[in-house]
Structure formats: structure tokens, C-alpha cells
Design a protein around this motif. Structure first.
Motif, PDB file in Angstrom:
ATOM      1  N   HIS A 177       0.858  -1.192   0.000  1.00  0.00           N
ATOM      2  CA  HIS A 177       0.000   0.000   0.000  1.00  0.00           C
ATOM      3  C   HIS A 177       0.890   1.237   0.000  1.00  0.00           C
ATOM      4  O   HIS A 177       1.411   1.655   1.035  1.00  0.00           O
ATOM      5  CB  HIS A 177      -0.898  -0.030   1.244  1.00  0.00           C
ATOM      6  N   HIS A 232       1.567   5.286  -2.202  1.00  0.00           N
ATOM      7  CA  HIS A 232       0.972   6.303  -3.070  1.00  0.00           C
ATOM      8  C   HIS A 232       2.048   7.197  -3.680  1.00  0.00           C
ATOM      9  O   HIS A 232       3.047   7.518  -3.036  1.00  0.00           O
ATOM     10  CB  HIS A 232      -0.003   7.182  -2.275  1.00  0.00           C
ATOM     11  N   GLU A 244      -6.306   2.072  -5.194  1.00  0.00           N
ATOM     12  CA  GLU A 244      -7.141   2.193  -3.998  1.00  0.00           C
ATOM     13  C   GLU A 244      -8.440   2.881  -4.423  1.00  0.00           C
ATOM     14  O   GLU A 244      -8.458   4.078  -4.681  1.00  0.00           O
ATOM     15  CB  GLU A 244      -6.436   2.985  -2.898  1.00  0.00           C
ATOM     16  N   ALA A 288      -9.026  -1.689   3.001  1.00  0.00           N
ATOM     17  CA  ALA A 288      -7.885  -0.990   3.597  1.00  0.00           C
ATOM     18  C   ALA A 288      -8.206  -0.528   5.018  1.00  0.00           C
ATOM     19  O   ALA A 288      -9.314  -0.083   5.296  1.00  0.00           O
ATOM     20  CB  ALA A 288      -7.509   0.216   2.734  1.00  0.00           C
ATOM     21  N   HIS A 289      -7.226  -0.679   5.902  1.00  0.00           N
ATOM     22  CA  HIS A 289      -7.275  -0.209   7.300  1.00  0.00           C
ATOM     23  C   HIS A 289      -8.696  -0.155   7.880  1.00  0.00           C
ATOM     24  O   HIS A 289      -9.196   0.925   8.215  1.00  0.00           O
ATOM     25  CB  HIS A 289      -6.588   1.155   7.443  1.00  0.00           C
ATOM     26  N   GLU A 297      -6.722  -5.613   5.128  1.00  0.00           N
ATOM     27  CA  GLU A 297      -5.446  -5.033   5.546  1.00  0.00           C
ATOM     28  C   GLU A 297      -5.430  -4.951   7.071  1.00  0.00           C
ATOM     29  O   GLU A 297      -5.904  -3.985   7.655  1.00  0.00           O
ATOM     30  CB  GLU A 297      -5.284  -3.645   4.913  1.00  0.00           C
ATOM     31  N   HIS A 346      -1.681  -2.433   9.896  1.00  0.00           N
ATOM     32  CA  HIS A 346      -1.616  -1.049   9.424  1.00  0.00           C
ATOM     33  C   HIS A 346      -1.610  -0.161  10.658  1.00  0.00           C
ATOM     34  O   HIS A 346      -2.301  -0.453  11.642  1.00  0.00           O
ATOM     35  CB  HIS A 346      -2.839  -0.755   8.546  1.00  0.00           C
ATOM     36  N   SER A 356       0.775  -3.343   5.518  1.00  0.00           N
ATOM     37  CA  SER A 356       1.271  -2.309   4.620  1.00  0.00           C
ATOM     38  C   SER A 356       1.616  -1.031   5.375  1.00  0.00           C
ATOM     39  O   SER A 356       1.170  -0.822   6.505  1.00  0.00           O
ATOM     40  CB  SER A 356       0.213  -1.981   3.557  1.00  0.00           C
ATOM     41  N   ASP A 375       1.059   2.133   3.855  1.00  0.00           N
ATOM     42  CA  ASP A 375       0.223   3.255   3.387  1.00  0.00           C
ATOM     43  C   ASP A 375       1.105   4.494   3.240  1.00  0.00           C
ATOM     44  O   ASP A 375       0.765   5.594   3.666  1.00  0.00           O
ATOM     45  CB  ASP A 375      -0.931   3.510   4.351  1.00  0.00           C
ATOM     46  N   HIS A 428       3.031   7.674   1.913  1.00  0.00           N
ATOM     47  CA  HIS A 428       2.704   8.829   1.085  1.00  0.00           C
ATOM     48  C   HIS A 428       3.904   9.764   0.907  1.00  0.00           C
ATOM     49  O   HIS A 428       3.740  10.941   0.589  1.00  0.00           O
ATOM     50  CB  HIS A 428       1.566   9.641   1.717  1.00  0.00           C
TER      51      HIS A 428
END
Length: 292
Positions: free
Chosen positions: A17, A19, A74, A199-200, A227, A230, A255, A257, A259
Motif C-alpha cells: 500500500h 501512493h 485504492e 484498507a485499514h 489489511e 496497518h 502495509s 500506506d 505517502h
């Protein structure tokens, strides 16, 4: 889109995960992949919001590095006015139904952002050009870009502070955007040959949106994973979703996540077990991992 053979990853962390600037990360797909290599990842999934536009650059950058890039997205969905994000791995990037929904959601995100900026501008010296200045070419403007503009103007110290105050749904400036229900998003991903993973899910508490029969409805719609590991899932939520994953035979992922500078999350801070990753490879049919 060309990809390498779907081989089992070498020893190392599997972070599913992340971005890039295609959505709300602060690094281009090229920079993101290079950061993954530097972090010692074996596998990195690129999962920009409602977009696959970063795949080609990520694959090209990974070539020869030994890093496997798992293609993903996502997808934004909504339940009871709350955002529910569904990670879709190994989707067909040209699936018409999924493409149409993602495009519609990006347009909704843009209109929501414009509306929020107009409201914020009544109380803060902020305009749309300030936000565009924080947005990479081709990326859909969203709340993270508004947050970056607020940081640049000195109204808040960082994105987290912006989301905890001015951009918080209680802050008075928040506006929701239209998105499909999670069951619809899950079906779209599955029908595009992808592997849908919530996700989360514990970010709003261990139960909250997913109490009662709602989990069964998600599974019936085609949910294949959750997920669990997290940073936004507290221990009690991880325990709950581990039990639910066992009950419904769901893949368990972990993951970061990540950014970039947009969040404190660090690449590889949570990872997915190799046997769980292997299940994703077996289940996904819409595309293949790129083995660098």
C-alpha cells in the motif's frame, strides 16, 4: 501493459500500500520505486487513489532493480457517509466498468475540493491557485493537496495538523463526495480480475462501519482480503480482523500506506507474509506483477 513473470518474491519486506503524486503522495512513481529499493523492499504495490496512471513509470523504474512492483489501485467507496477504501490488486487497467467508476470518482473528488476551498477562503487567505501549486500535473486534486496548500501558507505545520483541524469533518469546511458503496466497489474490482482488500478497516474503531451482517455482505460481493497490519488499526481491531479473516478465509495483508512526506508512515513499517502474497498472485487475473 508488459510485465515480468509472476515469480515468488525474494527474501525481504512486502509492502502492499503506497501512493505517488498520481494521487496524494509526494513522490513521483519513479521516486517512489527508488525509495522502495533503498528501503530494501522485495515487493511494493503502487495503489494510487482511483488511478493506474503511475504503473508504467513504476515498472520502468523497477527494471533491473530486483524489486517486484504489484500493480494496484485504492478505489474510493462510501458507507453511511464515511469513506471506505478498497485496495484492488492485479486489476485489468483497461476494464471499462472500473475505469468509468474511477473517472467519475476523480471528478467528484475535484468538485468536492473546489467546494471546500471556496468555503475555507472565507476565513483563510487561500485560493484555488494555491492548491494547484501543490498538485502534480495530471493528479486529481483532493484534500491532501488542500492540506499542502494550508501548510505552504503557514496556517498549519503539516498535513496531519490540517486533517486534524481545518479539514476535519467537524471543522465546518468538509464536504463529502459521491462514491459507490463498498459492495459495488468490491464487485467492480473482482470483475476486473482483481483482488479486493479492505484498507485499514479499524481506523474508525474495531467495529463501527463493519458490524453485524456487513462483513458477510462484503464477502458475498467478492471481498478477498483485509489489511490487518496497518498503523491506523489499533491492537483490538487487528485481533478482530484476524479472527474475521480466518472465519471467511480472507487474505491478510500488512502495509505502510506510504505517502512520502505527506504522512509519517515509513516504507516497510508493516508487511505482508510471503504466503499471503502468494494467495494474491493466485487470485488475481487482470494483470501481473512486474519483476524488476
Amino acid at each position: 501493459m508488459p510485465a515480468g513473470p509472476a515469480e515468488r518474491p525474494a527474501e525481504g519486506l512486502i509492502d502492499l500500500h503506497t501512493h505517488s503524486t498520481v494521487s496524494d503522495g509526494t513522490q513521483s512513481p519513479r521516486e517512489l520505486v527508488r525509495a522502495g529499493v533503498e528501503a530494501g523492499l522485495a515487493v511494493m504495490a503502487i495503489t494510487d487513489h482511483d488511478s493506474t496512471a503511475g504503473w508504467a513509470e513504476a515498472f520502468d523504474t523497477a527494471r533491473g532493480t530486483g524489486l517486484t512492483v504489484l500493480p494496484g489501485m485504492e478505489l474510493s467507496t462510501q458507507l453511511d457517509y464515511a469513506s471506505v477504501h478498497v485496495l484492488g490488486y492485479l486489476i485489468d487497467p483497461e476494464n471499462p466498468a472500473l475505469l468509468a467508476e474511477a473517472e467519475h470518482t476523480r471528478e467528484e473528488r475535484l468538485h468536492r475540493a473546489e467546494s471546500m476551498v471556496a468555503r475555507i477562503a472565507k476565513d483563510y487567505d487561500l485560493n484555488w491557485d494555491d492548491v494547484l501549486a501543490q498538485t502534480a500535473p495530471g493528479a486529481t486534486v483532493g484534500r491532501p493537496h488542500i492540506a499542502d496548500a494550508l501548510v505552504a501558507k503557514g496556517f498549519v505545520p503539516d498535513r496531519s495538523a490540517a486533517f486534524g483541524s481545518i479539514l476535519h469533518w467537524r471543522g465546518g469546511y468538509y464536504r463529502p463526495h459521491r462514491a459507490p458503496e463498498p459492495t459495488v466497489g468490491i464487485r467492480l474490482i473482482a470483475e476486473a480480475g482483481g483482488v479486493p482488500v479492505i484498507a485499514h478497516p479499524g481506523a474508525r474503531g474495531p467495529e463501527q462501519l463493519f458490524a453485524g451482517d456487513r462483513v458477510r455482505a462484503l464477502v458475498d460481493a467478492g471481498l478477498m482480503g483485509v489489511e490487518v497490519n496497518h498503523r491506523d488499526n489499533p491492537p483490538e481491531a487487528r485481533e478482530l480482523w484476524t479472527r474475521r479473516a480466518a472465519e471467511y478465509d480472507l487474505v491478510i495483508t500488512g502495509s505502510s500506506d506510504y505517502h512520502g512526506a505527506g504522512k509519517p508512515n515509513v516504507l516497510g513499517e508493516n508487511s505482508t507474509a510471503p504466503e499471503q502474497y502468494a494467495r494474491i498472485i493466485e487470485l488475481g487475473t487482470g494483470s501481473e506483477p512486474f519483476v524488476g
